[in-house]
Design a protein around this motif. Sequence first.
Motif, mmCIF file in Angstrom:
data_model
loop_
_atom_site.group_PDB
_atom_site.id
_atom_site.type_symbol
_atom_site.label_atom_id
_atom_site.label_comp_id
_atom_site.label_asym_id
_atom_site.label_seq_id
_atom_site.Cartn_x
_atom_site.Cartn_y
_atom_site.Cartn_z
ATOM 1 N N SER A 51 22.990 10.333 16.026
ATOM 2 C CA SER A 51 22.408 9.132 15.432
ATOM 3 C C SER A 51 23.442 8.530 14.491
ATOM 4 N N VAL A 52 23.435 7.205 14.406
ATOM 5 C CA VAL A 52 24.489 6.504 13.685
ATOM 6 C C VAL A 52 23.888 5.568 12.645
ATOM 7 N N CYS A 53 24.465 5.605 11.454
ATOM 8 C CA CYS A 53 24.178 4.639 10.400
ATOM 9 C C CYS A 53 25.446 3.815 10.237
ATOM 10 N N GLN A 54 25.345 2.519 10.510
ATOM 11 C CA GLN A 54 26.531 1.670 10.426
ATOM 12 C C GLN A 54 26.647 1.049 9.051
ATOM 13 N N GLY A 55 27.818 1.168 8.467
ATOM 14 C CA GLY A 55 28.093 0.565 7.171
ATOM 15 C C GLY A 55 29.154 1.356 6.435
ATOM 16 N N SER A 56 29.782 0.721 5.499
ATOM 17 C CA SER A 56 30.764 1.399 4.668
ATOM 18 C C SER A 56 30.025 2.277 3.667
ATOM 19 N N VAL A 57 30.472 3.505 3.533
ATOM 20 C CA VAL A 57 29.824 4.414 2.593
ATOM 21 C C VAL A 57 29.894 3.857 1.172
ATOM 22 N N LEU A 58 30.888 3.055 0.883
ATOM 23 C CA LEU A 58 31.023 2.460 -0.447
ATOM 24 C C LEU A 58 30.019 1.344 -0.692
ATOM 25 N N ASP A 59 29.507 0.761 0.388
ATOM 26 C CA ASP A 59 28.568 -0.349 0.263
ATOM 27 C C ASP A 59 27.109 0.065 0.432
ATOM 28 N N LEU A 60 26.862 1.311 0.832
ATOM 29 C CA LEU A 60 25.486 1.755 1.013
ATOM 30 C C LEU A 60 24.790 1.877 -0.334
ATOM 31 N N SER A 61 23.537 1.489 -0.369
ATOM 32 C CA SER A 61 22.780 1.663 -1.606
ATOM 33 C C SER A 61 22.540 3.151 -1.832
ATOM 34 N N GLU A 62 22.251 3.490 -3.062
ATOM 35 C CA GLU A 62 21.960 4.889 -3.383
ATOM 36 C C GLU A 62 20.763 5.380 -2.573
ATOM 37 N N GLU A 63 19.791 4.507 -2.377
ATOM 38 C CA GLU A 63 18.592 4.854 -1.620
ATOM 39 C C GLU A 63 18.930 5.179 -0.157
ATOM 40 N N VAL A 64 19.717 4.332 0.482
ATOM 41 C CA VAL A 64 20.086 4.562 1.883
ATOM 42 C C VAL A 64 20.932 5.824 2.000
ATOM 43 N N PHE A 65 21.891 5.988 1.102
ATOM 44 C CA PHE A 65 22.753 7.172 1.151
ATOM 45 C C PHE A 65 21.919 8.439 0.966
ATOM 46 N N THR A 66 20.983 8.414 0.034
ATOM 47 C CA THR A 66 20.109 9.569 -0.200
ATOM 48 C C THR A 66 19.287 9.881 1.046
ATOM 49 N N GLU A 67 18.779 8.857 1.714
ATOM 50 C CA GLU A 67 18.017 9.058 2.947
ATOM 51 C C GLU A 67 18.866 9.730 4.018
ATOM 52 N N GLU A 68 20.132 9.345 4.103
ATOM 53 C CA GLU A 68 21.021 9.931 5.101
ATOM 54 C C GLU A 68 21.328 11.392 4.791
ATOM 55 N N VAL A 69 21.459 11.719 3.524
ATOM 56 C CA VAL A 69 21.804 13.086 3.126
ATOM 57 C C VAL A 69 20.606 14.021 3.196
ATOM 58 N N GLU A 70 19.437 13.535 2.793
ATOM 59 C CA GLU A 70 18.245 14.383 2.772
ATOM 60 C C GLU A 70 17.939 14.906 4.172
#
Length: 80
Positions: A51-70
């Motif tokens: 599964s792929v999340c497209q976007g720069s890791v530097l531009d991801l919101s904290e919420e989106v990044f947390t969702e990806e890590v959890e």
Amino acid sequence: MDNNPVLVIGATGRIGRQVVQQLLGHGYPVRAIVRDAEKLKSLVGKHDNLSVCQGSVLDLSEEVFTEEVEGSRAVVSCLG
């Protein structure tokens, strides 16, 4: 083996794509954060366990990044 994915950040780079290919080849589900989803597909092909999340890791919101890590079994950073 549980179904929690391994999160790979920087999956389209030289090392990152090899990590993704090895994980998929060993049957692990992979979640990837990439700037260009089409580039990843051209490098590793389409895979049911990817599964792929497209976007720069530097531009991801904290919420989106947390969702990806959890829920990930591990996080692998292959950022250059």
